[in-house]
Enzyme design. Sequence first.
Site, PDB file in Angstrom:
ATOM      1  CE1 TYR A 151      32.945   1.187-147.068  1.00 48.52           C
ATOM      2  CE2 TYR A 151      32.130   0.688-144.869  1.00 48.52           C
ATOM      3  CZ  TYR A 151      32.403   0.291-146.153  1.00 48.52           C
ATOM      4  OH  TYR A 151      32.147  -0.992-146.538  1.00 48.52           O
ATOM      5  CD  GLU A 193      31.471  -0.604-150.014  1.00 49.30           C
ATOM      6  OE1 GLU A 193      32.256  -1.129-149.206  1.00 49.30           O
ATOM      7  OE2 GLU A 193      31.655  -0.649-151.247  1.00 49.30           O
TER       8      GLU A 193
END
Length: 388
Positions: free
Chosen positions: A109, A196
Amino acid sequence: MNIHEYQAKSVLREFAVPVPRGIAAFSVEEAVAAAHQLGGPIWVVKAQIHAGGRGKAGGVKVVSSIEAVRSQAARLLGSTLITHQTSPHGKVVRRLLIEEGSAIEREFYLSALVDRARGQVAFVVSTEGGMEIEEVAAREPEKIVSFSIDPATSLMPHHGRRAAALGLGGDRGADLSDVLAKLYEAFVSKDMSLLEINPLVVTKGGQVLCLDAKIAFDDNALYRHADIAALRDLSEEDDKEVEASKYDLNYIALDGSIGCMVNGAGLAMATMDIIKLYGEAPANFLDVGGGATREKVSAAFKIITADPRVKGILVNIFGGIMRCDVIAEGVLAAVKEVGLSVPLVVRLEGTNVELGNQILSASRLNVITATDLDDAAQKIVSAVREPQ
Ligand code: GDP
Ligand code: MN
């Protein structure tokens, strides 16, 4: 402003960030043509909506034949996808991204955002790719590293080593630093507010690759990025908020019963609070701003009255730069066009207040006038409670 994943990936591509090859498709035929062009043997069919969590909701399918691309495209286009990030009504899929498949070794992530306290862009990196970062932060904070970037020195090798210490990279540490530097450059040059990548993967071939991309931009900086502003997809946004943004109104839909038209964010907050104090709830937050024109006020009034939840309207204006007569004219113009079927309480104070009140009383409008904020709030609350 938010954009779709395929648009985000093309923005990142401009900065040489590694992303899979992919083509956007608006119809089944375009999806099939895209699949042919990409060549296979593995394709990923991805629904494009402004929300994450598509994978778990069936909006991302890895397939191994053109026929499967066709059937997945046919299934997804026009369907409604409900994910944990959409409202319970979900979002209609109108666009797809057809991508070449990637062989994933490990998923990570990564996000970048503006750390206001430090006045710097901060990166958050975690080994738990594909997971909700909030959950990881609550349960396994040791699996997350974060660091912020000094704009004077930009991205430094030690930042790359911080991320590599999580196991992202390993011998690919150099690769990762390179990707971080490019992401940082993209973030700053395009005035992003959030970037993101979930997941950022290392492929079986050892390549660092952005498999998903979500980008939000700072609205106040859009005037310097015509290319980004052109990516806006209005069908993804709340109709009333889109209409408000055309007139540069600060409007947010809420779920109470009293529509508010106020000037100044502070007065708007106070008005919302006092409505709650007297037992009702605001239907919206609407700040017409300091220098609103008659057209702007009229547009604001129309947006409020178009909301079926609105059972009464409170106009609370403190005329400083904003003149009370302009407000009165705007309200009248809007009422002439769309009518008025709910009680209206107006409290005007400040510049040209007498003229404003004259304009309202000369009209045949059924306006309840109020002397101060307290009076106004009590009057609108009792008006919406009285049977009409
Ligand atoms: P999201 O669920 O909306 O965040 O959509 P993502 O783009 O993150 O896709 C969901 C999941 O699909 C990812 O976490 C991956 O595990 C998987 N996925 C996406 N692209 C590929 C691919 O090319 N190959 C494989 N094997 N899996 C993929
Ligand atoms: Mn994702």
